[in-house]
Write a protein that holds these residues in place. Structure first.
Motif, PDB file in Angstrom:
ATOM      1  N   GLN A   1      34.726  45.294  33.667  1.00  9.43           N
ATOM      2  CA  GLN A   1      35.694  44.855  32.666  1.00  9.43           C
ATOM      3  C   GLN A   1      36.755  43.965  33.308  1.00  9.43           C
ATOM      4  O   GLN A   1      37.008  44.066  34.510  1.00  9.43           O
ATOM      5  CB  GLN A   1      36.360  46.079  32.032  1.00  9.43           C
ATOM      6  N   PRO A   2      37.419  43.098  32.532  1.00 10.87           N
ATOM      7  CA  PRO A   2      38.427  42.181  33.079  1.00 10.87           C
ATOM      8  C   PRO A   2      39.473  42.860  33.953  1.00 10.87           C
ATOM      9  O   PRO A   2      39.718  42.383  35.056  1.00 10.87           O
ATOM     10  CB  PRO A   2      39.043  41.552  31.831  1.00 10.87           C
ATOM     11  N   PRO A   3      40.105  43.990  33.513  1.00 10.32           N
ATOM     12  CA  PRO A   3      41.142  44.572  34.379  1.00 10.32           C
ATOM     13  C   PRO A   3      40.607  44.952  35.754  1.00 10.32           C
ATOM     14  O   PRO A   3      41.253  44.699  36.775  1.00 10.32           O
ATOM     15  CB  PRO A   3      41.575  45.821  33.606  1.00 10.32           C
ATOM     16  N   ALA A   4      39.379  45.478  35.779  1.00  9.52           N
ATOM     17  CA  ALA A   4      38.789  45.889  37.052  1.00  9.52           C
ATOM     18  C   ALA A   4      38.603  44.687  37.952  1.00  9.52           C
ATOM     19  O   ALA A   4      38.882  44.730  39.165  1.00  9.52           O
ATOM     20  CB  ALA A   4      37.445  46.574  36.793  1.00  9.52           C
ATOM     21  N   VAL A   5      38.148  43.571  37.373  1.00 13.53           N
ATOM     22  CA  VAL A   5      37.920  42.361  38.158  1.00 13.53           C
ATOM     23  C   VAL A   5      39.247  41.854  38.710  1.00 13.53           C
ATOM     24  O   VAL A   5      39.356  41.545  39.899  1.00 13.53           O
ATOM     25  CB  VAL A   5      37.230  41.284  37.293  1.00 13.53           C
ATOM     26  N   VAL A   6      40.261  41.812  37.824  1.00 15.24           N
ATOM     27  CA  VAL A   6      41.573  41.296  38.260  1.00 15.24           C
ATOM     28  C   VAL A   6      42.127  42.172  39.387  1.00 15.24           C
ATOM     29  O   VAL A   6      42.582  41.655  40.410  1.00 15.24           O
ATOM     30  CB  VAL A   6      42.540  41.233  37.070  1.00 15.24           C
ATOM     31  N   ASP A   7      42.044  43.489  39.210  1.00 12.71           N
ATOM     32  CA  ASP A   7      42.543  44.394  40.240  1.00 12.71           C
ATOM     33  C   ASP A   7      41.831  44.165  41.561  1.00 12.71           C
ATOM     34  O   ASP A   7      42.452  44.058  42.621  1.00 12.71           O
ATOM     35  CB  ASP A   7      42.323  45.859  39.804  1.00 12.71           C
ATOM     36  N   SER A   8      40.536  44.028  41.466  1.00 12.66           N
ATOM     37  CA  SER A   8      39.730  43.867  42.676  1.00 12.66           C
ATOM     38  C   SER A   8      40.088  42.567  43.399  1.00 12.66           C
ATOM     39  O   SER A   8      40.232  42.535  44.624  1.00 12.66           O
ATOM     40  CB  SER A   8      38.260  43.901  42.295  1.00 12.66           C
ATOM     41  N   VAL A   9      40.249  41.495  42.628  1.00 10.79           N
ATOM     42  CA  VAL A   9      40.587  40.205  43.226  1.00 10.79           C
ATOM     43  C   VAL A   9      41.965  40.273  43.870  1.00 10.79           C
ATOM     44  O   VAL A   9      42.168  39.831  44.994  1.00 10.79           O
ATOM     45  CB  VAL A   9      40.536  39.074  42.171  1.00 10.79           C
ATOM     46  N   THR A  10      42.923  40.889  43.153  1.00  8.61           N
ATOM     47  CA  THR A  10      44.286  41.008  43.674  1.00  8.61           C
ATOM     48  C   THR A  10      44.281  41.792  44.983  1.00  8.61           C
ATOM     49  O   THR A  10      44.935  41.410  45.963  1.00  8.61           O
ATOM     50  CB  THR A  10      45.176  41.714  42.645  1.00  8.61           C
ATOM     51  N   ALA A  11      43.491  42.860  44.969  1.00  7.13           N
ATOM     52  CA  ALA A  11      43.428  43.667  46.172  1.00  7.13           C
ATOM     53  C   ALA A  11      42.855  42.870  47.338  1.00  7.13           C
ATOM     54  O   ALA A  11      43.257  43.012  48.493  1.00  7.13           O
ATOM     55  CB  ALA A  11      42.580  44.914  45.917  1.00  7.13           C
ATOM     56  N   ARG A  12      41.892  41.988  47.038  1.00  6.31           N
ATOM     57  CA  ARG A  12      41.214  41.272  48.110  1.00  6.31           C
ATOM     58  C   ARG A  12      42.087  40.163  48.688  1.00  6.31           C
ATOM     59  O   ARG A  12      42.188  40.012  49.909  1.00  6.31           O
ATOM     60  CB  ARG A  12      39.907  40.672  47.556  1.00  6.31           C
ATOM     61  N   ILE A  13      42.736  39.350  47.842  1.00  4.73           N
ATOM     62  CA  ILE A  13      43.421  38.169  48.360  1.00  4.73           C
ATOM     63  C   ILE A  13      44.945  38.263  48.265  1.00  4.73           C
ATOM     64  O   ILE A  13      45.639  37.360  48.746  1.00  4.73           O
ATOM     65  CB  ILE A  13      42.947  36.883  47.645  1.00  4.73           C
ATOM     66  N   GLY A  14      45.447  39.259  47.603  1.00  2.00           N
ATOM     67  CA  GLY A  14      46.891  39.470  47.584  1.00  2.00           C
ATOM     68  C   GLY A  14      47.681  38.500  46.716  1.00  2.00           C
ATOM     69  O   GLY A  14      48.850  38.267  46.958  1.00  2.00           O
ATOM     70  N   ARG A  15      46.994  37.910  45.745  1.00  2.00           N
ATOM     71  CA  ARG A  15      47.758  37.070  44.815  1.00  2.00           C
ATOM     72  C   ARG A  15      48.236  37.915  43.650  1.00  2.00           C
ATOM     73  O   ARG A  15      47.620  38.937  43.337  1.00  2.00           O
ATOM     74  CB  ARG A  15      46.873  35.931  44.296  1.00  2.00           C
ATOM     75  N   PRO A  16      49.328  37.511  42.966  1.00  2.00           N
ATOM     76  CA  PRO A  16      49.809  38.315  41.840  1.00  2.00           C
ATOM     77  C   PRO A  16      48.741  38.466  40.757  1.00  2.00           C
ATOM     78  O   PRO A  16      47.995  37.511  40.461  1.00  2.00           O
ATOM     79  CB  PRO A  16      51.000  37.525  41.296  1.00  2.00           C
ATOM     80  N   GLY A  17      48.673  39.663  40.161  1.00  2.00           N
ATOM     81  CA  GLY A  17      47.647  39.958  39.169  1.00  2.00           C
ATOM     82  C   GLY A  17      47.733  39.066  37.947  1.00  2.00           C
ATOM     83  O   GLY A  17      46.721  38.628  37.401  1.00  2.00           O
ATOM     84  N   ALA A  18      48.961  38.755  37.510  1.00  2.00           N
ATOM     85  CA  ALA A  18      49.128  37.944  36.298  1.00  2.00           C
ATOM     86  C   ALA A  18      48.528  36.551  36.500  1.00  2.00           C
ATOM     87  O   ALA A  18      47.873  35.997  35.605  1.00  2.00           O
ATOM     88  CB  ALA A  18      50.613  37.827  35.962  1.00  2.00           C
ATOM     89  N   GLU A  19      48.715  36.015  37.703  1.00  2.00           N
ATOM     90  CA  GLU A  19      48.203  34.675  37.979  1.00  2.00           C
ATOM     91  C   GLU A  19      46.674  34.674  37.965  1.00  2.00           C
ATOM     92  O   GLU A  19      46.038  33.812  37.345  1.00  2.00           O
ATOM     93  CB  GLU A  19      48.727  34.234  39.355  1.00  2.00           C
ATOM     94  N   VAL A  20      46.065  35.690  38.625  1.00  2.00           N
ATOM     95  CA  VAL A  20      44.595  35.787  38.649  1.00  2.00           C
ATOM     96  C   VAL A  20      44.073  35.974  37.232  1.00  2.00           C
ATOM     97  O   VAL A  20      43.098  35.346  36.823  1.00  2.00           O
ATOM     98  CB  VAL A  20      44.173  36.962  39.552  1.00  2.00           C
ATOM     99  N   HIS A  21      44.759  36.809  36.451  1.00  2.00           N
ATOM    100  CA  HIS A  21      44.319  37.052  35.068  1.00  2.00           C
ATOM    101  C   HIS A  21      44.384  35.762  34.248  1.00  2.00           C
ATOM    102  O   HIS A  21      43.484  35.457  33.466  1.00  2.00           O
ATOM    103  CB  HIS A  21      45.194  38.122  34.420  1.00  2.00           C
ATOM    104  N   ALA A  22      45.468  34.973  34.473  1.00  2.00           N
ATOM    105  CA  ALA A  22      45.608  33.727  33.711  1.00  2.00           C
ATOM    106  C   ALA A  22      44.466  32.767  34.038  1.00  2.00           C
ATOM    107  O   ALA A  22      43.951  32.084  33.152  1.00  2.00           O
ATOM    108  CB  ALA A  22      46.950  33.080  34.040  1.00  2.00           C
ATOM    109  N   VAL A  23      44.052  32.734  35.300  1.00  2.00           N
ATOM    110  CA  VAL A  23      42.970  31.815  35.665  1.00  2.00           C
ATOM    111  C   VAL A  23      41.634  32.295  35.090  1.00  2.00           C
ATOM    112  O   VAL A  23      40.889  31.535  34.483  1.00  2.00           O
ATOM    113  CB  VAL A  23      42.870  31.682  37.205  1.00  2.00           C
ATOM    114  N   LEU A  24      41.385  33.611  35.231  1.00  2.00           N
ATOM    115  CA  LEU A  24      40.057  34.115  34.850  1.00  2.00           C
ATOM    116  C   LEU A  24      39.935  34.436  33.365  1.00  2.00           C
ATOM    117  O   LEU A  24      38.892  34.224  32.763  1.00  2.00           O
ATOM    118  CB  LEU A  24      39.722  35.361  35.664  1.00  2.00           C
TER     119      LEU A  24
END
Lengths: 430, 372
Positions: free
Chosen positions: B321-344
């Motif tokens: 699901q989207p939240p899981a993906v965003v969390d995982s990406v944030t955890a991996r690269i350390g970018r803010p979650g809101a920014e990753v969510h906005a892109v994806l």
């Protein structure tokens, strides 16, 4: 008849005579009359073209991209010498160097050789031989054509031959290595040997162990004499060009490599080409004559611009292979034809056979998917991404129904298909 | 390996086959020509020869020429200016059927030399040259007219054509006598068809029978240019012999054409394969996106492709699901979650510019995740 440039030059020279010596209608009449008489005399003295007879020889088949030569022997039964030009006309895609100077003495014969470099697969038929025989003055010539039949079959190039040695090596490895592997549906009992540490304990043959002092295990090897059914889809999706060759040609190349490999592995290979009817069929060919039979059968195949009939393909396959076979469908992975044609009837095939679907992917799509920079490029990338997703979706549907899918670009399709075959064989799934 | 071909391989037609193929059209052509000759002979002259003293057609004038000859007038038919000039003297009537075709100065010279000059339907420059005092009023159809002047002819006559303005006019102005020039509006009274009607014959006899000799001049088109100018052009200076040489050159050109035109056997036709690029449908879809400015569809496709690459490299299940993906990406690269969510998973871009930026942002994100 035909006249030469010299006749025109003679008439031009006559203009000087008319202008300087006889400037009158009479002058024109005299000079033109003289030219006409010279042409008529020359024509009368030229050797007869109608009476010539011809004999052909040379190559009857050639691989695409390789040169062929066809000889043409001209026999002149008449007394007059036939000197002039000969054109051995072939269709443009035969790549013929068709003009020859000929000089056949009376009651003699001469041979000319036409070099062909075909640019397309299929049968190339000699069109006609035209001879222009000039008279002794070189002013006029008799000209005539003869139909001298000859057909050169241009075979598929089989460019993936270069992958065959490495795959054969792997096949031999497989034969040696696999004796310890677990049994599968497509494996047969090979021998008993003593257990060594690391062997699968499930392979221990307890009865043999009881009779012997050592622990014995059974070994298996891939079963030989399996049956392969290669199905070439010659419908409309096979006409699309990837690079500069049709998908059908890439599919043929892959089919040839697979057939060569499988026949070395001791399997029997049959082929049908089908769209709405059987276009070519090779059945029950022995290992030695398999490849010639295949290239011959494929040589004249052309994509038909009709939607392929998937249920017809299934019916053909079921009729031709009663025992369990590996059915290799060389077709497109386009969503619509597959979802509407093949998917609904797929269970009839998978119930009795192992089905492997190989499709030619287009490198252009991958190229488009990487495009960035301006809006146009990004829209291209989006369309390419969508196309790839649809392909992946259909491939997923097929895999869920137990079909193996190979989707590769033309250069990679043949080796990828061969590898998949080796993998299936190694796992004893045939 | 060779095969003996049958002896009869020639494809070129022999004389017999050419004759067989051609005799039908040749016979039809010959029949048409013969029929045309017969019909022409039977009709005796055809429609040509209007106002011609030798023509027996309705528009011809053989009848009036015969009448004049019976009355002792010598009728000489002429169709070139030179022959007219040779035969004209003071006691001669010259009838010019097409005065407008002649140069005005030639007409004036002819008028001065002849006893009487009769011109049919003269207008414009020709009229000015012949009778400067006479003007042209209009044209009219041929109909029965009364003389209305002191012309001593037998009453009414059928005449029409050009109507002149002059001090002395007859037949409403279609017949004008001006000194030694007679202007006729048209040739109706002289034609075979109309000669016997009303007073036409008398009129014709009066106009044409004034002198012992009548030169019936029918100008040809080659006379039309005569007298227009006497300067010699370049072509007049070329010796005549070279014109014949040029003719011979023309024949040579024909021979050259025949040499080049004769092909060594026909062109070989062959069916060509269809050329369809496999990527055409995808390119078509890209153009459709572009035309419809479907930035939302394009963004969906690009995001799905990016997720398709991200999810396996993150080790997530394919239906994450989207939240899981965003969390995982944030955890991996350390970018803010809101920014990753906005892109994806952000709102779709509504301009092409935003779409291009989104594509770049997706690429950067995937690369970053891949490199960590």
């Amino acid at each position: 008849m035909a006249i030469s440039g010299q006749a025109g030059l003679l008439a031009l020279l006559g203009a000087v005579v008319v202008g300087l010596l006889v400037p009158s209608w009479t002058g024109i009449f005299l000079v033109t009359g003289a030219v006409v008489v010279a042409i008529a005399v020359d024509l009368a003295l030229a050797g007869s073209v109608r009476g010539l007879s011809f004999t052909r020889g040379g190559d009857r088949a050639v691989r695409l991209g390789e040169p062929a030569s066809v000889t043409l022997t001209v026999h002149n039964p008449g007394r007059a010498r036939v000197r002039g030009v000969l054109r051995d006309a072939w269709p443009p895609s035969a790549g013929a160097s068709d003009r020859h100077a000929v000089d056949v003495p009376g009651r003699g014969s001469r041979t000319v050789t036409t070099a062909l470099l075909p640019t397309r697969r299929g049968d190339r038929m000699a069109y006609r031989v035209t001879v222009r025989a000039f008279g002794p003055l070189g002013l006029a010539a008799r000209q005539g054509s003869h139909a001298v039949a000859w057909t050169v079959r241009v075979l598929p190039p089989f460019t993936s031959r270069k992958h065959l040695p490495s795959r054969l090596d792997r096949l031999r490895d497989l034969d040696g290595r696999l004796r310890t592997l677990a049994r599968g549906q497509g494996s047969e009992f090979d021998s008993l040997r003593t257990y060594v540490a690391g062997d699968d304990v499930r392979s221990i043959d307890w009865r043999a162990t009881a009779r012997s002092t050592d622990v014995m295990i059974r070994t298996w090897r891939p079963e030989r004499d399996r049956h392969l059914m290669i199905v070439l889809d010659t419908g409309r999706t096979s006409a699309g060009r990837v690079g500069d060759i049709p998908r059908l040609d890439a599919a043929m190349d892959a089919a040839l490599l697979l057939a060569a490999l499988a026949s070395r592995a001791g399997d029997r290979v049959d082929l049908i080409a089908y769209d709405r009817q059987v276009r070519a069929s090779v059945q029950g060919a022995s290992a030695a004559e398999l490849l010639p039979a295949l290239v011959n059968g494929m040589a004249t195949l052309q994509p038909a611009l009709v939607e392929s009939d998937a249920s017809g393909i299934a019916a053909q396959v079921l009729r031709r292979s009663r025992r369990r076979s590996l059915v290799v469908l060389l077709t497109g992975l386009d969503p619509d034809p597959l979802e509407q044609g093949l998917l609904p009837i797929l269970h009839t095939l998978t119930a009795r056979h192992v089905v492997l679907l190989a499709a030619v992917a287009d490198p252009r799509i991958q190229e488009m998917a990487k495009a960035r920079g301006d809006a146009e490029a990004v829209f291209d990338a989006a369309a390419a991404a969508r196309a790839s997703q649809e392909r992946a979706h259909v491939a997923g549907l097929l895999r869920r129904r137990g079909v193996y899918v190979v989707d590769a670009t033309p250069d990679e399709l043949a080796p990828a298909l061969a590898d998949k075959y080796l993998e299936l064989k190694g796992e004893g799934r045939l | 390996m060779s095969t003996r071909t049958p002896t009869q391989t020639s494809l070129s037609p022999d004389a017999r086959r050419i004759w067989r193929a051609a005799r039908g059209p040749v016979l039809i052509g010959a029949f048409i020509v013969a029929a045309a000759i017969v019909i022409t002979l039977l009709r005796g002259g055809g429609t040509d020869g209007a106002v011609d003293p030798d023509s027996v057609t309705p528009a011809g004038s053989r009848a009036v020429a015969r009448l004049l000859a019976d009355r002792g007038v010598e009728v000489i038919r002429a169709d070139s200016l030179k022959s007219v000039q040779d035969t004209v003297d003071g006691d001669t009537t010259v009838l010019v059927t097409q005065p407008d075709w002649l140069a005005p100065d030639r007409l004036a010279a002819l008028r001065d030399k002849a006893g009487t000059l009769v011109a049919i339907g003269a207008t414009g420059e020709a009229l000015t040259a012949l009778a400067p005092a006479v003007g042209q009023a209009r044209t009219d159809t041929a109909k029965s007219r009364e003389p209305g002047c002191d012309f001593k002819a037998a009453g009414s006559a059928r005449i029409g054509g050009v109507v002149y303005r002059a001090p002395s006019r007859c037949y409403d102005g279609t017949l004008v006598f001006d000194d030694d020039v007679t202007l006729l509006g048209d040739a109706t009274p002289l034609t075979n068809e109309q000669l016997a009607e009303e007073g036409n014959a008398a009129l014709a006899m009066r106009v044409l029978g004034q002198h012992q000799r009548l030169v019936w001049y029918m100008p040809s088109l080659s006379d039309a240019r005569a007298g227009a100018g006497e300067e010699k052009s370049f072509y007049d200076l070329v010796p005549a012999g070279w014109w014949f040489a040029l003719g011979q050159v023309g024949i040579a050109v024909l021979l050259f054409a025949a040499w080049r035109a004769r092909r060594l056997g026909p062109i070989v036709a062959e069916p060509l394969p269809v050329v369809v690029r496999a990527a055409e449908t995808t390119e078509g879809r890209a153009r459709l996106y572009r035309r419809a400015r479907a930035t939302d569809h394009a963004a969906d496709a690009l995001r799905a492709a990016a997720l398709g690459r991200l999810i396996p490299s993150l080790g997530l299940p394919s239906d994450a699901q989207p939240p899981a993906v965003v969390d995982s990406v944030t955890a991996r690269i350390g970018r803010p979650g809101a920014e990753v969510h906005a892109v994806l998973f952000g709102p779709p871009p509504n301009t092409e510019q935003a779409l291009v930026q989104l594509a770049d942002a997706l690429d950067a994100l995937v690369d970053e995740v891949g490199s960590h």
